[in-house]
Design an enzyme around this catalytic site. Structure first.
Site, PDB file in Angstrom:
ATOM      1  N   SER A 129       0.681  -1.088  -0.142  1.00 30.37           N
ATOM      2  CA  SER A 129       0.009  -0.096   0.064  1.00 30.37           C
ATOM      3  C   SER A 129       0.752   1.189   0.082  1.00 30.37           C
ATOM      4  CB  SER A 129      -0.900  -0.019   1.058  1.00 30.37           C
ATOM      5  OG  SER A 129      -0.141  -0.261   2.292  1.00 30.37           O
ATOM      6  N   ASP A 318      -2.071   6.422  11.781  1.00 33.76           N
ATOM      7  CA  ASP A 318      -1.328   5.835  10.750  1.00 33.76           C
ATOM      8  C   ASP A 318      -0.185   6.736  10.527  1.00 33.76           C
ATOM      9  OD1 ASP A 318      -0.368   4.987   8.437  1.00 33.76           O
ATOM     10  OD2 ASP A 318      -2.075   5.270   7.206  1.00 33.76           O
ATOM     11  N   HIS A 321       1.890   5.399   6.284  1.00 32.09           N
ATOM     12  CA  HIS A 321       1.357   5.977   5.032  1.00 32.09           C
ATOM     13  C   HIS A 321       1.596   7.570   5.020  1.00 32.09           C
ATOM     14  CE1 HIS A 321      -0.332   1.856   4.989  1.00 32.09           C
ATOM     15  NE2 HIS A 321      -0.342   2.140   3.718  1.00 32.09           N
TER      16      HIS A 321
END
Length: 361
Positions: A129, A318, A321
């Protein structure tokens, strides 16, 4: 064909995110990068044109009030988990920095120039990802010129293929979070000593590179993007850790060490081995070293701004990312500079691993 390998070593449960843990963010020295260098044409004191070698991957983040070059309103390619402004992130300074190499300037991404360089070609991001995060950044940066058309033949939302019609250029995300397929040798579980993550990580890259070198008809370029460290502080990812800093680190404030350094050096060593083998078979490998620049951007993660506060979602902060727009737009600045120098035949790909190890100690 350009092939991007973007795999990472560990797994972030529940939302399929990779995990890197930094042990201590109060550092005293900076990593330096000798992996790739760009040639900048300069004029010397006698008005003679000379060529200056520059390592584009070693430098500092400097303010860039002109950024960003797209927004979450102008680009539809941003995944919700990286759409930080949509979910209420109150600050915007994290979007207003650019990477300044120590010995030259890194041009800001020019979408028209990029599309002309890749006309008639294909670019595949193979990985997890975070690799998809970079692909979305690229689509957004190119949106000032053209949006692609979805030409995917698969119904899998994790692997998509896009075409830029006017440039006959295709871009694809091939979902492969572990880079290679793995299976239990013993269906009853391992019976011997646990070989550990470093062994597995090295094995994965060696297997992938050997597979590429064994291809008889592959004439493209394989790029290895080095891993992007995460920035969890005050706890692990599942123990309340978060990333709340609001400015980049200076190079003197942080450096790579511990597990992250070991993983990074493993990537470099396996890359160098693949490059040596590739010379014998006519394969081309290039290193896109994003680790140092990304290490210095603890301010660029979504943190809690990847969903609505009241949303009933089992998500952790998070710090893996990257918000879009955000720091990893610079990864595509790197990519464009590398492709430009590739066309000019003036990019230096030599690695000096022993020197790098000394500098990281």
């Amino acid at each position: 064909l350009f092939l991007f390998l973007t795999a990472v070593p560990l797994y972030y449960p529940l939302i399929s995110y990779p995990l890197f843990l930094l042990s201590n963010l109060s550092r005293s020295s900076s990593p330096s990068s000798l992996s790739s260098s760009s040639s900048n044409v300069v004029e010397d004191s006698k008005n003679h044109i000379t060529t200056k070698k520059c390592d584009i991957f070693t430098g500092e983040w400097v303010p860039n009030p002109s950024a960003p070059y797209y927004t979450n309103n102008t680009c539809w390619a941003i995944h919700n988990h990286q759409n930080c402004m949509k979910y209420g992130r109150p600050d915007t300074d994290f979007m207003k920095w650019r990477w300044k190499p120590d010995d030259c300037e890194l041009p800001i991404f020019n979408p028209s120039q990029f599309l002309e360089l890749v006309r008639g070609k294909s670019l595949a991001f193979v990985g997890d990802s975070v690799g998809r995060n970079q692909m979305q950044s690229l689509i957004c940066l190119l949106s000032r010129v053209e949006y692609p058309v979805d030409v995917s033949t698969s119904t899998d939302e994790l692997s998509r293929r896009w075409e830029y019609i006017n440039y006959n250029f295709t871009i694809e995300n091939i979902w492969s979070p572990y880079l290679v397929k793995a299976r239990e040798a013993d269906p009853n579980g391992p019976a011997g000593t646990d070989l550990g993550v470093y062994y597995s990580y090295r094995k994965a890259f060696r297997t992938a590179f050997r597979a590429i070198n064994s291809l008889k008809n592959f004439k493209g370029i394989t790029f290895l993007r080095t891993f992007a460290p995460s920035h969890f502080e005050n706890g692990l990812w599942n123990e309340g850790g978060n990333c709340v800093r609001r400015r980049p680190f200076l190079s003197t404030e942080t450096h790579l060490d511990g597990q992250d350094l070991e993983l990074y050096m493993t990537q470099l060593e396996e890359f160098k081995g693949a490059e040596r083998e590739g010379v014998q078979t006519g394969k081309q490998f290039r290193l896109l070293d994003t680790t140092e620049a990304t290490l210095m951007r603890p301010d660029g993660h979504p943190s809690k701004y990847g969903h609505w506060p009241e949303e009933n979602a089992t998500l952790y902060n998070d710090c893996v990312h990257w918000c879009l727009p955000g720091p990893i737009d610079t990864w595509n600045d790197f990519l464009l500079e590398m492709l430009t120098m590739e066309k000019m035949g003036s990019f230096d790909w030599r690695l000096h691993l022993s020197d790098r190890k000394m500098k990281f100690k």
